[in-house]
Design a protein around this motif. Structure first.
Motif, PDB file in Angstrom:
ATOM      1  N   THR A  56      36.313  35.906  36.684  1.00 34.24           N
ATOM      2  CA  THR A  56      35.474  37.158  36.241  1.00 34.24           C
ATOM      3  C   THR A  56      35.082  37.069  34.725  1.00 34.24           C
ATOM      4  O   THR A  56      36.088  36.460  33.891  1.00 34.24           O
ATOM      5  CB  THR A  56      35.952  38.298  36.750  1.00 34.24           C
ATOM      6  N   CYS A  57      34.113  37.798  34.399  1.00 28.65           N
ATOM      7  CA  CYS A  57      33.815  38.047  32.934  1.00 28.65           C
ATOM      8  C   CYS A  57      34.284  39.291  32.753  1.00 28.65           C
ATOM      9  O   CYS A  57      33.878  40.188  33.604  1.00 28.65           O
ATOM     10  CB  CYS A  57      32.386  37.714  33.053  1.00 28.65           C
ATOM     11  N   GLU A  58      34.546  40.003  31.610  1.00 33.49           N
ATOM     12  CA  GLU A  58      34.803  41.050  31.009  1.00 33.49           C
ATOM     13  C   GLU A  58      34.896  41.341  29.670  1.00 33.49           C
ATOM     14  O   GLU A  58      34.693  40.382  28.811  1.00 33.49           O
ATOM     15  CB  GLU A  58      36.451  41.177  31.323  1.00 33.49           C
ATOM     16  N   ARG A  99      37.528  48.459  29.169  1.00 31.29           N
ATOM     17  CA  ARG A  99      37.115  47.338  29.892  1.00 31.29           C
ATOM     18  C   ARG A  99      36.066  47.617  30.638  1.00 31.29           C
ATOM     19  O   ARG A  99      36.056  48.467  31.742  1.00 31.29           O
ATOM     20  CB  ARG A  99      38.021  46.340  30.228  1.00 31.29           C
ATOM     21  N   ARG A 101      34.366  45.005  33.591  1.00 30.81           N
ATOM     22  CA  ARG A 101      34.579  43.970  34.255  1.00 30.81           C
ATOM     23  C   ARG A 101      33.311  43.521  35.167  1.00 30.81           C
ATOM     24  O   ARG A 101      33.301  44.577  36.366  1.00 30.81           O
ATOM     25  CB  ARG A 101      36.035  43.841  34.930  1.00 30.81           C
TER      26      ARG A 101
END
Length: 186
Positions: free
Chosen positions: A57-59, A74, A76
């Motif tokens: 995943t991208c965060e 954050r 996400r």
């Protein structure tokens, strides 16, 4: 392929005549960031993460410090909706049911807490950012200066000046994630 987190430095310089501050972005080395003391403010990192279940995943994360305690906010990328995670050093969060988000002192949303978890030893709360409200929130954040998340009586603030740059970096990260997921596994 090795991925290197994208570090975005977001800062503003106010003119001496008191004019509206204009966002500026400039690349700094990690040593410069630490030496100039901006490591705890005006910084978003976007990175590709491997979750405990093995998924990628991208965060985007921004760090802060308040009353001597470190915290992070954050955003996400997740399915079906992105998540906003607030974590901090210290004791667990009080038994509250929602996180209130404001932008430059104006209400954005009050979102129910989806889960309580931890990042290492740091307690965290997670809320889901649902569409179409999240899209409207992003547009307002790009025009704003400071996002604040209130959890109980505690407030956690991070800068959002030029947030379109962070959104674009998350998009690039998602493209890399998708490309990696299409590659055959050894």
């Amino acid at each position: 392929m090795r991925l290197v987190p994208v570090i975005l430095l977001l800062s503003s310089i106010a003119a001496l005549d008191g004019a509206q501050a204009q966002p500026q972005q400039r690349a700094l080395s990690w040593d410069e960031v630490a030496r100039e003391g901006v490591l705890r403010a005006h910084l978003w990192t976007v990175s590709l993460l491997r979750l405990p279940d093995g998924a990628l995943t991208c965060e985007a994360a921004s760090l802060g410090r308040d009353n001597g305690a470190d915290y992070a906010i954050r955003i996400r990328a997740a399915q079906p909706n992105p998540l906003l995670i607030v974590s901090r050093a210290g004791p667990p969060f009080p038994s509250v049911h929602d996180v209130t988000l404001t932008l430059d002192g104006t209400a954005l949303a009050s979102l129910p807490i989806r889960s309580r978890q931890s990042f290492g030893a740091d307690p965290a709360v997670t809320v889901e950012l649902k569409e179409p409200e999240f899209g409207r929130m992003l547009a307002r954040m790009n025009a704003g200066r400071m996002l604040t998340a209130q959890v109980g009586q505690q407030t956690f603030s991070v800068p959002v000046i030029g947030f379109d740059d962070v959104t674009a970096a998350i998009g690039e990260c998602n493209e890399q994630r998708e490309a990696q997921s299409r590659q055959p596994k050894p």
